[in-house]
Enzyme design. Structure first.
Site: not given
Length: 218
Positions: A54, A85, A97, A132, A137, A201, A210
Site C-alpha cells: 500500500c 486507481y 503501487e 492486501d 501490492y 497504513c 538488512c
C-alpha cells in the site's frame, strides 16, 4: 485501500485495460513540504522507485527520511497508460503501487534507502503484502543508474541470505529492474497519511535487519 481476493496473475499487454492518452489529474504540490509534485530532481540529486505494498504507508516512510527531497506515489510497470486507481485495483493493468523518491545522496545514500525499503515490508510475499492481495501490492525496486542496479541486486541477495539464516522459509520475490514509466496517482492518494493521520497504513517488516554493503560500493 481495497481489500481484494482476486487471482494474483499479471495481465498481458493484449489483455490489459486500454487506459487513456492523457494523464489523470493529481495534486499540484506536495502536501508536506509544498514543493511542486512533478518537480524534476535538482542538480546532483538522484531518483529511485520503490513498491512495498500500500503506497499510503510506504510514502510516509520515505518523506520522513532525512535527505529525501520529494516523494510522490503512482502506478508503475504495467501495460495500461495513465490508469486510474480503480483500474489498477482491478488487477487488469499490470501496475504495482510505488513511491518515487528524489533524494540528496550527500545526506542519504541509495543503499540506506534500499535497507529502509527491505526492512519496511516483507519482500517474500509475491503478489501481496499482508491482507492486501493483488498484483498492485507486489514488492518492486526500480533503479535509475547502473550504480543503483549493482547495489539493489547485491542487497536483495544479501537480505535473502539474512532471511534464510533467520529461519524465513520464503525467498525474496522483489521485482528488480530499470525505472519504468510511473503514472502519478490521484490527488487524494498523494501524502495520504499526512492528510489522514489515522488512515490505513498496512506496512510491516519481517523484523530481520538488512546489512549495508561496504562503503566503497555505495
Amino acid at each position: 485501500m481495497f481489500f481484494t481476493r482476486k487471482a494474483a496473475v499479471l495481465p498481458t499487454r493484449e489483455t490489459a485495460l486500454p487506459g487513456r492518452a492523457a494523464p489523470i489529474a493529481t495534486a499540484a504540490l506536495h502536501f508536506v513540504n509544498g514543493r511542486p509534485l512533478a518537480a524534476p530532481a535538482p542538480a546532483g540529486f538522484e531518483t529511485a522507485v520503490f513498491g512495498l505494498g500500500c503506497f499510503w504507508g510506504a510514502e510516509r516512510i520515505f518523506w520522513q527520511t532525512k535527505g529525501v527531497w520529494l516523494t510522490r506515489v503512482g502506478y508503475a510497470a504495467g501495460h495500461t497508460p495513465n490508469p486510474t486507481y480503480e483500474e489498477v485495483c482491478s488487477g487488469q493493468t499490470g501496475h504495482t503501487e510505488v513511491v518515487e523518491v528524489i533524494y540528496d545522496p550527500a545526506e542519504v545514500t541509495f543503499a540506506e534507502l534500499v535497507k529502509l525499503f527491505l526492512e519496511s515490508h516483507d519482500p517474500t510475499q509475491g503478489m501481496r503484502q499482508g491482507n492486501d492481495v493483488g498484483t498492485q501490492y507486489r514488492s518492486a525496486l526500480y533503479w535509475t543508474a547502473p550504480e543503483q542496479e549493482k547495489i539493489a541486486r547485491a542487497m536483495a541477495g544479501a537480505y535473502n541470505a539474512e532471511l534464510a539464516a533467520a529461519g524465513h522459509r520464503a525467498a525474496v520475490t522483489t521485482e528488480l529492474g530499470p525505472r519504468p514509466d510511473v503514472f502519478f496517482a490521484e490527488a487524494y492518494h498523494q501524502q495520504y497519511l499526512a492528510k489522514n493521520p489515522a488512515g490505513y497504513c498496512g506496512i510491516g517488516g519481517t523484523g530481520v535487519s538488512c546489512p549495508l554493503p561496504p562503503v566503497k560500493a555505495q
